[in-house]
Design a protein around this motif. Structure first.
Motif, PDB file in Angstrom:
ATOM      1  N   GLY A 172       0.936   4.079   4.248  1.00 23.92           N
ATOM      2  CA  GLY A 172       0.840   2.635   3.993  1.00 23.92           C
ATOM      3  C   GLY A 172       1.964   1.906   4.949  1.00 23.92           C
ATOM      4  N   CYS A 203       4.043   9.110  -4.793  1.00 19.10           N
ATOM      5  CA  CYS A 203       4.316   8.170  -3.742  1.00 19.10           C
ATOM      6  C   CYS A 203       5.875   7.906  -3.746  1.00 19.10           C
ATOM      7  CB  CYS A 203       3.583   6.836  -3.926  1.00 19.10           C
ATOM      8  SG  CYS A 203       1.769   6.830  -4.199  1.00 19.10           S
ATOM      9  N   ARG A 224      -1.199   9.983   2.727  1.00 25.07           N
ATOM     10  CA  ARG A 224      -1.664   8.715   2.934  1.00 25.07           C
ATOM     11  C   ARG A 224      -0.714   7.915   3.521  1.00 25.07           C
ATOM     12  NH1 ARG A 224      -6.432   7.939  -1.822  1.00 25.07           N
ATOM     13  NH2 ARG A 224      -7.761   9.413  -1.127  1.00 25.07           N
ATOM     14  N   SER A 229       0.784  -1.279  -0.099  1.00 27.35           N
ATOM     15  CA  SER A 229       0.020   0.046  -0.027  1.00 27.35           C
ATOM     16  C   SER A 229       0.792   1.256  -0.121  1.00 27.35           C
ATOM     17  CB  SER A 229      -0.994   0.009   1.042  1.00 27.35           C
ATOM     18  OG  SER A 229      -0.355  -0.100   2.437  1.00 27.35           O
ATOM     19  N   CYS A 230       0.392   2.363  -0.793  1.00 24.14           N
ATOM     20  CA  CYS A 230       1.060   3.545  -0.881  1.00 24.14           C
ATOM     21  C   CYS A 230       2.747   3.393  -1.378  1.00 24.14           C
ATOM     22  CB  CYS A 230       1.024   4.250   0.559  1.00 24.14           C
ATOM     23  SG  CYS A 230      -0.640   4.713   0.745  1.00 24.14           S
ATOM     24  N   SER A 261      -5.035   8.688   6.706  1.00 22.63           N
ATOM     25  CA  SER A 261      -5.024   9.662   5.698  1.00 22.63           C
ATOM     26  C   SER A 261      -5.161  10.607   6.424  1.00 22.63           C
ATOM     27  CB  SER A 261      -6.082   9.690   4.972  1.00 22.63           C
ATOM     28  OG  SER A 261      -6.194  10.930   4.053  1.00 22.63           O
ATOM     29  N   THR A 288      -2.684   3.996  -4.416  1.00 21.97           N
ATOM     30  CA  THR A 288      -3.129   5.295  -3.367  1.00 21.97           C
ATOM     31  C   THR A 288      -4.207   4.991  -2.634  1.00 21.97           C
ATOM     32  OG1 THR A 288      -4.219   6.300  -5.447  1.00 21.97           O
ATOM     33  CG2 THR A 288      -2.040   6.794  -4.840  1.00 21.97           C
ATOM     34  N   TYR A 340      -4.492   2.520   1.707  1.00 23.05           N
ATOM     35  CA  TYR A 340      -3.731   2.937   2.881  1.00 23.05           C
ATOM     36  C   TYR A 340      -4.356   2.645   4.418  1.00 23.05           C
ATOM     37  CZ  TYR A 340      -7.493   6.415   2.824  1.00 23.05           C
ATOM     38  OH  TYR A 340      -8.911   7.204   2.587  1.00 23.05           O
TER      39      TYR A 340
END
Length: 256
Positions: free
Chosen positions: A75, A90, A73, A17-18, A30, A24, A27
């Motif tokens: 992760g 990212c 965000r 994730s992320c 946020s 995106t 996550y």
């Protein structure tokens, strides 16, 4: 085997994730600025507030930001935020996002007055822990390999010369090893996802209170779905193996 394979895929997506612009929407947490900033100065202050004017100070800081729609965000292994054009960028390091944000603003700190990137970095480094998931994935993979050794259906001739389909019992030792691996992996993934859930919910409440409503937080729904889905699949597989082992034991004692 299919359930366990799906579990590995879900866990892998959760860990990733992320880490790229395609991840995106997955996550853990946020962080963004509320628009317009919320201030409690116009309402009756809480009796526990020793300095009730502090909320107005935070609101004024956010109202002066040149990036009111900044969102960070977080992760397991990366961070994402929108750039000046609205596209997501990212990185596995929060520092690179901070440098990118500073390069697009003339006044230092104007893009992130309350240091959301710094808060997100500390949340990931001090609260988030992905080690248990990294342990779970190989345990589940080994279980799949051991399950592939189970004998399948094949034809044999009985004492009368007629053919029939039979399926021998799998090795009891192998079955017990698989049961132990799946039980351990189910426990580890449950602890990891439960910690993820509690940590994100706690951070949401604390940061919102400490920022006096000027920071909006949300817990990633897809990340929770992936995590608890992986837990459910591992537990179902472990229960299935336990039922099989118990059934074979009963049959062996009855007809042995």
């Amino acid at each position: 085997m299919t359930l366990l394979a799906i579990s590995i895929v879900l866990s892998s997506i959760l860990l990733a994730s992320c880490t790229s612009s395609n991840m995106t929407s997955i996550y853990l947490l946020s962080l963004s600025y509320t628009t317009p900033p919320q201030s409690t100065s116009t309402s009756a202050p809480d009796s526990s507030l020793v300095n009730p004017s502090l909320s107005s100070t935070f609101a004024s800081l956010v109202s002066n930001t040149t990036t009111p729609f900044l969102e960070i965000r977080v992760g397991y292994m990366g961070f994402c935020m929108p750039d000046s054009t609205g596209d997501w960028i990212c990185s596995r390091h929060a520092d690179s996002l901070a440098r990118n944000l500073n390069s697009t603003h003339q006044l230092p700190g104007s893009g992130d007055p309350l240091n959301l990137i710094y808060i997100a970095k500390n949340f990931q480094s001090q609260v988030v822990f992905d080690g248990l998931i990294f342990v779970t994935v190989p345990l589940v993979f080994i279980s799949i390999l051991l399950l592939s050794t189970f004998p399948g259906w094949h034809e044999e001739e009985d004492e009368h010369g007629s053919e029939r389909e039979v399926k021998p019992f799998p090795s009891r030792a192998v079955s017990q090893i698989i049961l132990a691996l799946l039980t351990l992996s189910s426990l580890l993934i449950f602890v990891s996802v439960f910690w993820q859930h509690i940590a994100a919910a706690s951070a949401l409440s604390m940061v919102h209170s400490l920022s006096y409503g000027t920071v909006k937080l949300s817990v990633g729904t897809l990340a929770m779905v992936l995590g608890w889905g992986s837990v459910a699949l591992d537990i179902i597989a472990a229960i299935g193996i336990y039922v099989m082992v118990a059934s074979i034991t009963v049959l062996a004692e009855t007809f042995g």
